[in-house]
Motif scaffolding. Structure first.
Motif, mmCIF file in Angstrom:
data_model
loop_
_atom_site.group_PDB
_atom_site.id
_atom_site.type_symbol
_atom_site.label_atom_id
_atom_site.label_comp_id
_atom_site.label_asym_id
_atom_site.label_seq_id
_atom_site.Cartn_x
_atom_site.Cartn_y
_atom_site.Cartn_z
ATOM 1 N N ASP A 1 2.435 1.310 2.335
ATOM 2 C CA ASP A 1 1.614 2.021 1.353
ATOM 3 C C ASP A 1 0.874 3.229 1.907
ATOM 4 N N ASP A 2 1.551 4.004 2.743
ATOM 5 C CA ASP A 2 0.964 5.292 3.120
ATOM 6 C C ASP A 2 0.766 6.165 1.884
ATOM 7 N N VAL A 3 1.667 6.018 0.922
ATOM 8 C CA VAL A 3 1.531 6.673 -0.386
ATOM 9 C C VAL A 3 1.224 5.576 -1.402
ATOM 10 N N ARG A 4 0.076 5.669 -2.068
ATOM 11 C CA ARG A 4 -0.409 4.558 -2.894
ATOM 12 C C ARG A 4 0.031 4.670 -4.351
ATOM 13 N N THR A 5 1.314 4.673 -4.564
ATOM 14 C CA THR A 5 1.835 4.564 -5.927
ATOM 15 C C THR A 5 2.812 3.402 -5.966
ATOM 16 N N PRO A 6 2.911 2.706 -7.090
ATOM 17 C CA PRO A 6 3.865 1.588 -7.168
ATOM 18 C C PRO A 6 5.291 2.001 -6.831
ATOM 19 N N GLU A 7 5.672 3.197 -7.234
ATOM 20 C CA GLU A 7 7.040 3.661 -6.976
ATOM 21 C C GLU A 7 7.285 3.836 -5.474
ATOM 22 N N THR B 1 7.255 0.378 -3.711
ATOM 23 C CA THR B 1 8.516 -0.324 -3.977
ATOM 24 C C THR B 1 9.633 0.243 -3.112
ATOM 25 N N ALA B 2 9.668 1.562 -2.974
ATOM 26 C CA ALA B 2 10.698 2.194 -2.147
ATOM 27 C C ALA B 2 10.553 1.787 -0.685
ATOM 28 N N GLN B 3 9.322 1.703 -0.194
ATOM 29 C CA GLN B 3 9.103 1.274 1.188
ATOM 30 C C GLN B 3 9.515 -0.181 1.397
ATOM 31 N N GLN C 1 19.309 -4.628 11.011
ATOM 32 C CA GLN C 1 19.022 -5.034 12.380
ATOM 33 C C GLN C 1 18.659 -6.515 12.516
ATOM 34 N N GLY C 2 18.700 -7.232 11.384
ATOM 35 C CA GLY C 2 18.461 -8.672 11.420
ATOM 36 C C GLY C 2 17.047 -9.089 11.087
ATOM 37 N N SER C 3 16.085 -8.158 11.204
ATOM 38 C CA SER C 3 14.697 -8.507 10.905
ATOM 39 C C SER C 3 13.886 -7.247 10.667
ATOM 40 N N ALA C 4 12.767 -7.408 9.964
ATOM 41 C CA ALA C 4 11.846 -6.296 9.737
ATOM 42 C C ALA C 4 10.433 -6.840 9.587
ATOM 43 N N VAL C 5 9.474 -6.134 10.208
ATOM 44 C CA VAL C 5 8.058 -6.480 10.112
ATOM 45 C C VAL C 5 7.382 -5.408 9.276
ATOM 46 N N LEU C 6 6.763 -5.810 8.173
ATOM 47 C CA LEU C 6 6.131 -4.889 7.234
ATOM 48 C C LEU C 6 4.621 -5.073 7.280
ATOM 49 N N ILE C 7 3.899 -3.963 7.168
ATOM 50 C CA ILE C 7 2.441 -3.998 7.077
ATOM 51 C C ILE C 7 2.010 -3.256 5.820
ATOM 52 N N GLY C 8 1.123 -3.892 5.057
ATOM 53 C CA GLY C 8 0.537 -3.266 3.877
ATOM 54 C C GLY C 8 -0.958 -3.490 3.864
ATOM 55 N N HIS C 9 -1.580 -3.070 2.783
ATOM 56 C CA HIS C 9 -3.033 -3.154 2.628
ATOM 57 C C HIS C 9 -3.352 -3.715 1.248
ATOM 58 N N PRO C 10 -4.560 -4.233 1.069
ATOM 59 C CA PRO C 10 -4.878 -4.876 -0.210
ATOM 60 C C PRO C 10 -5.254 -3.892 -1.311
ATOM 61 N N TYR C 11 -4.496 -2.801 -1.412
ATOM 62 C CA TYR C 11 -4.697 -1.869 -2.505
ATOM 63 C C TYR C 11 -4.164 -2.494 -3.792
ATOM 64 N N PRO C 12 -4.766 -2.181 -4.920
ATOM 65 C CA PRO C 12 -4.256 -2.743 -6.182
ATOM 66 C C PRO C 12 -2.778 -2.452 -6.411
ATOM 67 N N GLN C 13 -2.336 -1.246 -6.065
ATOM 68 C CA GLN C 13 -0.933 -0.880 -6.274
ATOM 69 C C GLN C 13 -0.010 -1.714 -5.377
ATOM 70 N N THR C 14 -0.431 -1.930 -4.133
ATOM 71 C CA THR C 14 0.374 -2.736 -3.205
ATOM 72 C C THR C 14 0.477 -4.168 -3.688
ATOM 73 N N LEU C 15 -0.644 -4.736 -4.082
ATOM 74 C CA LEU C 15 -0.641 -6.125 -4.538
ATOM 75 C C LEU C 15 0.180 -6.281 -5.809
ATOM 76 N N GLU C 16 0.118 -5.307 -6.673
ATOM 77 C CA GLU C 16 0.931 -5.344 -7.901
ATOM 78 C C GLU C 16 2.423 -5.414 -7.562
ATOM 79 N N VAL C 17 2.856 -4.573 -6.633
ATOM 80 C CA VAL C 17 4.271 -4.564 -6.243
ATOM 81 C C VAL C 17 4.650 -5.881 -5.572
ATOM 82 N N LEU C 18 3.808 -6.348 -4.664
ATOM 83 C CA LEU C 18 4.132 -7.575 -3.930
ATOM 84 C C LEU C 18 4.163 -8.792 -4.845
#
Length: 253
Positions: free
Chosen positions: A175-181, A184-186, A197-214
């Motif tokens: 969520d470097d860019v805080r829009t749902p679109e 979602t793309a990230q 590559q078999g695995s991926a580690v993702l980091i996000g933040h508790p922004y409303p847009q991030t939580l909505e997507v998740l």
């Protein structure tokens, strides 16, 4: 001869069917927690093994760490590092004794922390001596390290790898860019990377847009062939090896 060839073909076909499909593993960390009970509770309610990174200099850090631990979630300390500020923040030039005092104080504010990751830290994680000290201290405490990789100049994961400390590095920020679109793309980028590559580690933040997507997308991971695993399992899966974007032949650059 034809019978033997037929039998061989049948055996090969059976072996191919029995071979397991390539796994695609994903782990998710949510940073910057402890600031808002509403956002913290919404993050805690996300399904699956979300790792919760709690900042020590927040009003609800200790209470939320206890709540998250009771709920069975993995808690980690989200350790402030330069250019972050505040009473716990690490900065280049601070003596090791003071860094140790700040680490002790931060861990006291976030009980049940199983490991730490850096909050900011683009300047601090490029410092070899304090990063080497930190990894040795985490080894002594039986804690793991997650390199948030806020800078390409980080040496943190390399120092962890040097001593065999359990660690892993972030692949995608959601969520470097805080829009749902954009979020979602990230997330889809993370899924594609996990497949590649078999695995991926993702980091996000508790922004409303991030939580909505998740909230919408996390329940769909299984149907997309993604196995969502806790961060400890991801560390074991990667075996302290660097991913291609972070190094070569498993070693960090």
């Amino acid at each position: 001869m034809r019978y033997l060839l037929f039998l061989l073909c049948c055996l090969l076909a059976g072996a191919l069917q029995a071979a397991p499909a390539n796994k695609a593993y994903l782990s998710l960390i949510i940073d910057d927690l402890g600031q808002s009970p509403e956002r913290d509770s919404r993050t805690l309610a996300l399904p699956g093994p979300v790792t919760l990174a709690i900042m020590p200099d927040t009003p609800h850090a200790t209470d939320f760490a206890r709540q998250a631990h009771k709920a069975g979630k993995t808690v980690i300390l989200h350790m402030p590092m330069d250019p972050a500020t505040g009473p716990y923040a690490w900065h280049p030039g601070i003596p090791i004794e003071e860094l140790a005092r700040r680490l002790n104080a931060a861990l006291a504010k976030v009980p049940y922390a199983a490991g730490i990751n850096n909050h900011m830290g683009s300047r601090m994680t490029s410092q070899p001596e304090p990063m080497a000290w930190l990894m040795g201290e985490l080894q002594r405490r039986h804690l793991f390290f997650v390199d948030s990789r806020t800078s390409a100049a980080t040496v943190a994961a390399a120092k962890a790898q040097d001593i065999g400390l359990a660690h892993v590095s972030r692949d995608v920020f959601l969520d470097d860019v805080r829009t749902p679109e954009a979020i979602t793309a990230q997330l889809q980028q993370g899924i594609a990377l996990a497949r590649k590559q078999g695995s991926a580690v993702l980091i996000g933040h508790p922004y409303p847009q991030t939580l909505e997507v998740l909230e919408r997308e996390l329940p769909r991971l299984k149907s997309q062939g993604i196995e969502w695993i806790p961060i400890r399992q991801m560390i074991a899966q990667r075996g302290n090896q660097a991913m291609p974007a972070h190094g070569s032949h498993g070693r960090y650059r």
